[in-house]
Scaffold this active site. Sequence first.
Site, mmCIF file in Angstrom:
data_model
loop_
_atom_site.group_PDB
_atom_site.id
_atom_site.type_symbol
_atom_site.label_atom_id
_atom_site.label_comp_id
_atom_site.label_asym_id
_atom_site.label_seq_id
_atom_site.Cartn_x
_atom_site.Cartn_y
_atom_site.Cartn_z
ATOM 1 N N CYS A 1 1.293 -1.271 0.181
ATOM 2 C CA CYS A 1 -0.310 0.239 0.027
ATOM 3 C C CYS A 1 0.488 1.207 -0.225
ATOM 4 C CB CYS A 1 -1.123 -0.493 0.631
ATOM 5 S SG CYS A 1 -1.486 1.547 1.381
ATOM 6 N N CYS B 1 -0.076 3.862 2.122
ATOM 7 C CA CYS B 1 -0.157 3.694 3.913
ATOM 8 C C CYS B 1 1.302 4.207 4.353
ATOM 9 C CB CYS B 1 -0.381 2.393 4.057
ATOM 10 S SG CYS B 1 -1.869 1.974 3.545
ATOM 11 N N ASP B 2 2.693 4.085 3.192
ATOM 12 C CA ASP B 2 4.110 3.110 3.741
ATOM 13 C C ASP B 2 4.673 4.086 2.581
ATOM 14 O OD1 ASP B 2 2.879 1.480 5.882
ATOM 15 O OD2 ASP B 2 3.088 -0.155 3.795
#
Length: 335
Positions: free
Chosen positions: A158, A161-162
């Site tokens: 993701c 997300c990261d």
Amino acid sequence: MMAGDTAGEAVLESRDSEPKIPDKSKTKYDVIIIGAGPSGYTAGIYCSRAGYDTLILSGLLPGGQLVNTTEVENYPGFENGIMGPDLMIDMRKQSQRMGTTIVDDVVVDVDFRRKPFKVLTASEEYEGRAVIIATGANPRKLGVEGEETFSGKGVSYCATCDGPFFRNQEIVVVGGGDSAIEEATFLTKFATNVHLIHRRAELRASKIMQERAFNNEKIKFHFDSAVTKITGDQKIQQAVLKNLKTNEETILDAGGLFVAIGHEPNTQLFKGQIDLDDEGYVVLKNKTHTNIEGVFAAGDVHDRSYRQAITAAGFGCMSAIDVDKYLTENADTQQ
């Protein structure tokens, strides 16, 4: 007393009250929630607070994808971030405090053809007036050496997300569809360079997405290639590429590697029971409603676009509100 004061006292009373002790011997519930990620736990909180006997069947590994995630920086309310497993533990405890029964058992079959609905686990048969499907989706894996070892240590599924964790680093993205191009483009905000690895000679992404990628000087393309190995010490350091036409191997320095080859919704259990699309995602008839009246869905099991913890939690809230409306409108017919 003002209405706002009454609401404030109700909140304080809720916070100070002892959690209900759930009766795990019960087999009949108002609401059964299948799955225990952000969507399932949030649905449990809302359904229980609305006064419904609520059961969450979590499976043997409750918590969804966040259990395998390290630091979560983008979930509101945590100034310094929170570890994924800790967030799931807190959600679980909050849902239980509201009175939700949580059973860590695997659902093996369902019967949505008649009411009350039946949900069978390996050890018990449960009945519910309404069901929320919150089984989520799993990212497709490469299946190469080092992938599991460095998952959460540089290997991610993701970018949203990261991505911010990999500023000023060389990043590898695997995939050739719209999702891969979108993630690669997003990651150029942080990376020194983004190396896009694709097994074929041409991208599968839409033309407009391809044009944007080809015009981005930070994206380096490696066609007819596949990642065969991921190496490093405490975290990922390199990715080994193999040219599928020449068999030549190349080693890329990589601070992060993002796998973007699709997701598999966890819906095999529901085939033939509710409508699924060609890729197995739950088809929603309206809001969170499936084609079966009284069966709802929340989170990544139907959401192919966002796939964030916060959106999954939002869908859990929405499904619980829809369940409340459904049970209220059908109270006389479900006695």
